[in-house]
Motif scaffolding. Sequence first.
Motif, PDB file in Angstrom:
ATOM      1  N   ILE A 183       0.827  -1.213   0.000  1.00 34.80           N
ATOM      2  CA  ILE A 183       0.000   0.000   0.000  1.00 34.80           C
ATOM      3  C   ILE A 183       0.859   1.261   0.000  1.00 34.80           C
ATOM      4  O   ILE A 183       0.511   2.262  -0.637  1.00 34.80           O
ATOM      5  CB  ILE A 183      -0.934  -0.006   1.229  1.00 34.80           C
ATOM      6  CG1 ILE A 183      -1.754  -1.291   1.267  1.00 34.80           C
ATOM      7  CG2 ILE A 183      -1.857   1.213   1.229  1.00 34.80           C
ATOM      8  CD1 ILE A 183      -2.532  -1.497   2.548  1.00 34.80           C
ATOM      9  N   LEU A 184       1.989   1.208   0.695  1.00 36.64           N
ATOM     10  CA  LEU A 184       2.801   2.414   0.875  1.00 36.64           C
ATOM     11  C   LEU A 184       3.885   2.586  -0.177  1.00 36.64           C
ATOM     12  O   LEU A 184       4.665   3.540  -0.088  1.00 36.64           O
ATOM     13  CB  LEU A 184       3.445   2.404   2.271  1.00 36.64           C
ATOM     14  CG  LEU A 184       2.503   2.530   3.465  1.00 36.64           C
ATOM     15  CD1 LEU A 184       3.308   2.582   4.757  1.00 36.64           C
ATOM     16  CD2 LEU A 184       1.615   3.765   3.344  1.00 36.64           C
ATOM     17  N   PHE A 185       3.933   1.707  -1.161  1.00 30.37           N
ATOM     18  CA  PHE A 185       5.052   1.751  -2.110  1.00 30.37           C
ATOM     19  C   PHE A 185       5.223   3.130  -2.754  1.00 30.37           C
ATOM     20  O   PHE A 185       6.328   3.692  -2.765  1.00 30.37           O
ATOM     21  CB  PHE A 185       4.880   0.691  -3.196  1.00 30.37           C
ATOM     22  CG  PHE A 185       5.943   0.755  -4.254  1.00 30.37           C
ATOM     23  CD1 PHE A 185       7.221   0.280  -4.009  1.00 30.37           C
ATOM     24  CD2 PHE A 185       5.678   1.327  -5.497  1.00 30.37           C
ATOM     25  CE1 PHE A 185       8.219   0.357  -4.967  1.00 30.37           C
ATOM     26  CE2 PHE A 185       6.672   1.410  -6.468  1.00 30.37           C
ATOM     27  CZ  PHE A 185       7.945   0.922  -6.204  1.00 30.37           C
ATOM     28  N   GLU A 186       4.160   3.690  -3.312  1.00 27.53           N
ATOM     29  CA  GLU A 186       4.278   4.973  -4.007  1.00 27.53           C
ATOM     30  C   GLU A 186       4.677   6.091  -3.050  1.00 27.53           C
ATOM     31  O   GLU A 186       5.447   6.990  -3.408  1.00 27.53           O
ATOM     32  CB  GLU A 186       2.972   5.323  -4.722  1.00 27.53           C
ATOM     33  CG  GLU A 186       2.650   4.421  -5.909  1.00 27.53           C
ATOM     34  CD  GLU A 186       3.696   4.498  -7.016  1.00 27.53           C
ATOM     35  OE1 GLU A 186       4.341   5.576  -7.145  1.00 27.53           O
ATOM     36  OE2 GLU A 186       3.876   3.505  -7.747  1.00 27.53           O
ATOM     37  N   LYS A 187       4.173   6.043  -1.810  1.00 26.22           N
ATOM     38  CA  LYS A 187       4.539   7.066  -0.823  1.00 26.22           C
ATOM     39  C   LYS A 187       6.018   6.948  -0.452  1.00 26.22           C
ATOM     40  O   LYS A 187       6.730   7.957  -0.344  1.00 26.22           O
ATOM     41  CB  LYS A 187       3.664   6.927   0.418  1.00 26.22           C
ATOM     42  CG  LYS A 187       4.047   7.823   1.581  1.00 26.22           C
ATOM     43  CD  LYS A 187       4.095   9.311   1.204  1.00 26.22           C
ATOM     44  CE  LYS A 187       2.749   9.888   0.878  1.00 26.22           C
ATOM     45  NZ  LYS A 187       2.790  11.356   0.680  1.00 26.22           N
ATOM     46  N   LEU A 218      13.818   0.877  -5.742  1.00 26.17           N
ATOM     47  CA  LEU A 218      13.832   2.242  -5.212  1.00 26.17           C
ATOM     48  C   LEU A 218      15.203   2.662  -4.700  1.00 26.17           C
ATOM     49  O   LEU A 218      15.396   3.832  -4.346  1.00 26.17           O
ATOM     50  CB  LEU A 218      12.827   2.372  -4.057  1.00 26.17           C
ATOM     51  CG  LEU A 218      11.351   2.161  -4.367  1.00 26.17           C
ATOM     52  CD1 LEU A 218      10.517   2.377  -3.113  1.00 26.17           C
ATOM     53  CD2 LEU A 218      10.887   3.076  -5.493  1.00 26.17           C
ATOM     54  N   GLN A 219      16.143   1.737  -4.643  1.00 28.22           N
ATOM     55  CA  GLN A 219      17.420   2.051  -4.003  1.00 28.22           C
ATOM     56  C   GLN A 219      18.121   3.225  -4.679  1.00 28.22           C
ATOM     57  O   GLN A 219      18.246   3.288  -5.891  1.00 28.22           O
ATOM     58  CB  GLN A 219      18.327   0.818  -4.008  1.00 28.22           C
ATOM     59  CG  GLN A 219      17.808  -0.298  -3.108  1.00 28.22           C
ATOM     60  CD  GLN A 219      18.820  -1.403  -2.922  1.00 28.22           C
ATOM     61  OE1 GLN A 219      19.546  -1.437  -1.934  1.00 28.22           O
ATOM     62  NE2 GLN A 219      18.869  -2.310  -3.879  1.00 28.22           N
ATOM     63  N   THR A 224      18.218   2.299   1.172  1.00 25.64           N
ATOM     64  CA  THR A 224      18.928   1.023   1.031  1.00 25.64           C
ATOM     65  C   THR A 224      17.986  -0.108   1.405  1.00 25.64           C
ATOM     66  O   THR A 224      17.386  -0.082   2.493  1.00 25.64           O
ATOM     67  CB  THR A 224      20.166   0.969   1.942  1.00 25.64           C
ATOM     68  OG1 THR A 224      21.025   2.076   1.628  1.00 25.64           O
ATOM     69  CG2 THR A 224      20.922  -0.341   1.758  1.00 25.64           C
ATOM     70  N   PHE A 225      17.843  -1.069   0.509  1.00 28.78           N
ATOM     71  CA  PHE A 225      17.058  -2.262   0.825  1.00 28.78           C
ATOM     72  C   PHE A 225      18.016  -3.327   1.366  1.00 28.78           C
ATOM     73  O   PHE A 225      19.058  -3.603   0.765  1.00 28.78           O
ATOM     74  CB  PHE A 225      16.339  -2.794  -0.411  1.00 28.78           C
ATOM     75  CG  PHE A 225      15.387  -3.920  -0.101  1.00 28.78           C
ATOM     76  CD1 PHE A 225      14.066  -3.654   0.210  1.00 28.78           C
ATOM     77  CD2 PHE A 225      15.814  -5.241  -0.098  1.00 28.78           C
ATOM     78  CE1 PHE A 225      13.184  -4.681   0.516  1.00 28.78           C
ATOM     79  CE2 PHE A 225      14.954  -6.273   0.212  1.00 28.78           C
ATOM     80  CZ  PHE A 225      13.629  -5.991   0.521  1.00 28.78           C
TER      81      PHE A 225
END
Length: 353
Positions: A183-187, A218-219, A224-225
């Motif tokens: 749900i929060l990916f875009e945010k 997104l890194q 950092t993932f």
Amino acid sequence: MICHNRRYLMYISQNYSYAILRPLEKYILSQGGEVMWFLEGDEVNHEYLKPNELKLVNVSDVISWNPDAVFVPGNMVPNFIPGLKVAVFHGFNAGKVNRRGRLDHFEIRGCFDLYCTQGPETTGPFLELAKKYKYFDVAETGWPALDPLFTIDPSNPFNVQNDERPTVLMCSTFSRHLSCAPILFEKIKELSQETKWRWLVQFHPKMPKDIVEKYKSLQNENLTFVETDDVVPLLKAADVMLCDTSSVLLMFLIQRKPVVTFRNRSPSNYLINVDNIDEVEGALEMALLNTESQNKIIGDYANHIHPFNDGQSSARVIHKVNEMLDCGAKRPPKPLNILRQLKLRKKLKYFNW
């Protein structure tokens, strides 16, 4: 406390269990005891064993080795393996209800001789269960997994020199109906393109691969993932956590640090919980203010779930285990659990009787 000439088995089935049991292993070895690992099933990676750590390949080897005690950060352990069976838990009580409608953290499956609880919040209920069932003991020891949380680690790879920005650690459970990650990916994508915060992202090992790959994409210099079997260095490096209903948030709170949750199933005053995506940024900003009132609420709750901050929980666990081994007290027998034990024999391919 005598460990010399005693054998202690680390029985695991998930990769995160390595970090839970390694503080116990370190303490046992320092006291002259022997340690072996047994890795059950396909979900634990044998390559995560360190070069100096020894494993037993199959159940026959375990039985031949004849451990004095078996430490389990899971829910079950076969009764045909020798030794005192010790439950050390794979996390805190996150309030999750199982399919029987009962709190999973307090489900008694007839496998253990000793439950080593983390603090008053769980000790009380387990003491009541011990009175009911009579075949196991309960000791409030603290959680061995957190011993490294209370030690100084100057080599923590997630501490970045010359970067004074606040660090946000995002963690999420894998359950689709509880996870905030999809749900929060875009945010998170939007916030990670700004430079005011440094982001660390770490998910439960069972998180769906498509979600993992999205966040990996997104890194950048701000995010950092991290894929790891040991979340403790991340907890120590971060200033605030963003989470959902994962029990890892309780580990973070124990440091007396603030947690922002998204649609938490059991919102409480020690959390800053939001239900709308647009509230996330403001909630993180509020958490980073570290107000005196919020710090007191967090501290009171931390004392309730894990009052130990001396890094000596492993020593307390081993003291209780050795005390039980020394006294050899007789307890009523555990339930036979015939069907469950047959399933374990089949899973472990062990049919000797």
